[in-house]
Design a protein around this motif. Structure first.
Motif, PDB file in Angstrom:
ATOM      1  N   THR A   1       0.838  -1.202   0.000  1.00 23.68           N
ATOM      2  CA  THR A   1       0.000   0.000   0.000  1.00 23.68           C
ATOM      3  C   THR A   1       0.870   1.247   0.000  1.00 23.68           C
ATOM      4  O   THR A   1       0.611   2.213  -0.726  1.00 23.68           O
ATOM      5  CB  THR A   1      -0.902   0.028   1.259  1.00 23.68           C
ATOM      6  OG1 THR A   1      -1.605  -1.203   1.301  1.00 23.68           O
ATOM      7  CG2 THR A   1      -1.879   1.170   1.229  1.00 23.68           C
TER       8      THR A   1
ATOM      9  N   ARG B   1       2.522   1.718  -3.419  1.00 19.67           N
ATOM     10  CA  ARG B   1       1.589   2.246  -4.412  1.00 19.67           C
ATOM     11  C   ARG B   1       1.315   3.725  -4.162  1.00 19.67           C
ATOM     12  O   ARG B   1       1.325   4.532  -5.082  1.00 19.67           O
ATOM     13  CB  ARG B   1       0.283   1.449  -4.383  1.00 19.67           C
ATOM     14  CG  ARG B   1      -0.426   1.557  -5.704  1.00 19.67           C
ATOM     15  CD  ARG B   1      -1.776   0.942  -5.690  1.00 19.67           C
ATOM     16  NE  ARG B   1      -2.687   1.702  -4.858  1.00 19.67           N
ATOM     17  CZ  ARG B   1      -3.831   1.228  -4.395  1.00 19.67           C
ATOM     18  NH1 ARG B   1      -4.153  -0.012  -4.634  1.00 19.67           N
ATOM     19  NH2 ARG B   1      -4.607   1.986  -3.678  1.00 19.67           N
TER      20      ARG B   1
ATOM     21  N   GLU C   1       2.185   6.621  -6.793  1.00 18.03           N
ATOM     22  CA  GLU C   1       1.093   7.428  -7.367  1.00 18.03           C
ATOM     23  C   GLU C   1       1.326   8.917  -7.151  1.00 18.03           C
ATOM     24  O   GLU C   1       1.111   9.731  -8.045  1.00 18.03           O
ATOM     25  CB  GLU C   1      -0.258   7.003  -6.768  1.00 18.03           C
ATOM     26  CG  GLU C   1      -0.795   5.744  -7.432  1.00 18.03           C
ATOM     27  CD  GLU C   1      -2.047   5.195  -6.763  1.00 18.03           C
ATOM     28  OE1 GLU C   1      -2.492   4.112  -7.179  1.00 18.03           O
ATOM     29  OE2 GLU C   1      -2.563   5.838  -5.811  1.00 18.03           O
TER      30      GLU C   1
END
Ligand code: ADP
Length: 256
Positions: A51, A54, A58
């Motif tokens: 998590t 990512r 991002e």
């Protein structure tokens, strides 16, 4: 937990009866529960770094990459988290190997000094960098029968923990000795120690006294579970002696 199986039977003279078979399935249920908990823990532990990977990727893609300082900071986090993920997967594989006992030990005679040397080499630089003193305290150099690589892993895990949980300025000692029918090796530190109520649980998979601190130091929560298995596969025993705020000592004992 008792499981009951009822089977109706017919007797010529007595008419209908029932045979009840009782099974004690407590152990099976406990094992099932442990397995489900383990899978849940593994999923959670894997999900956390993914998590974060990512999220930071991002944010970089959304424009943070334009800012050189942010770019560097986020890439460093991504790098650190991927190392953690790699370590976690490595530890999980090690644990599954030692638990399934698929790999028999390659026992060979080796002197204690030679045995501990590679493990010390692995951690000594990081220890110095953290400002810790290291002491090797061997009463004598004697020969033991162990699996060299697996044993190194035991010592590396214990020394790494000692290093992680000892604030700078403290010290870590590796000592070993021989008695009549057994030999022992001990890793002790002057670190934060382990509260008494946590001591019985520290060898459980994923058990950490302080999750945040363990994460911060790159811990997976599997190190001691692996150590315990490896010690037991060498027919040894592991003891922990610790005082919160004072320090911790792990002592391993093996038959000669
Ligand atoms: P971790 O990867 O979190 O270090 P381990 O299985 O190696 O996992 O250890 C379990 C927990 O035991 C740690 O999270 C820490 O709370 C405690 N612990 C282990 N070694 C030490 C030590 N030398 N000093 C203080 N606490 C320790």
């Amino acid at each position: 937990i008792i499981e009951v199986n009822l089977t109706p039977i017919w007797g010529e003279k007595d008419g209908m009866g029932v045979v009840a078979v009782l099974h004690d399935i407590t152990a099976i249920r406990r094992l099932e529960k442990m397995r489900t908990e383990f899978v849940a823990n593994v999923s959670h532990e894997l999900k956390t770094p993914v998590t974060s990977l990512r999220g930071f990727a991002e944010t970089l893609l959304d424009g943070a990459a334009e800012d050189p300082q942010m770019r560097r900071e986020f890439l460093e986090i991504i790098h650190r988290e991927s190392l953690r993920l790699e370590r976690l997967i490595g530890d999980l594989l090690d644990l599954s190997k030692v638990e399934s006992r698929k790999m028999p030990l390659q026992l060979e005679p080796i002197r204690v000094k030679e045995l501990t040397y590679p493990a010390i080499q692995t951690v000594i630089e990081a220890m110095k960098k953290k400002g810790l003193r290291f002491r090797l305290d061997l009463e004598e150099d004697f020969e033991v029968q162990v699996d060299k690589d697996r044993f190194s892993q035991i010592v590396i895990n214990l020394l790494s923990n000692a290093m992680s949980y000892t604030p700078s300025g403290g010290s870590v000692t590796l000592s070993a000795g021989k008695e009549k029918d057994h030999w022992w090796i001990r890793v002790s530190d002057t670190g934060i120690g382990i509260p008494e109520e946590d001591l019985p649980r520290i060898f459980e998979r994923f058990y950490r006294v302080d999750k945040a601190r363990s994460r911060e130091s790159g811990g997976t929560g599997l190190g001691l579970a692996i150590v315990k298995h490896l010690v037991e596969s060498h027919h040894g025993e592991i003891y922990v002696d610790s005082q919160a705020g004072k320090g911790t000592a792990f002592t391993l004992r093996f038959p000669l």
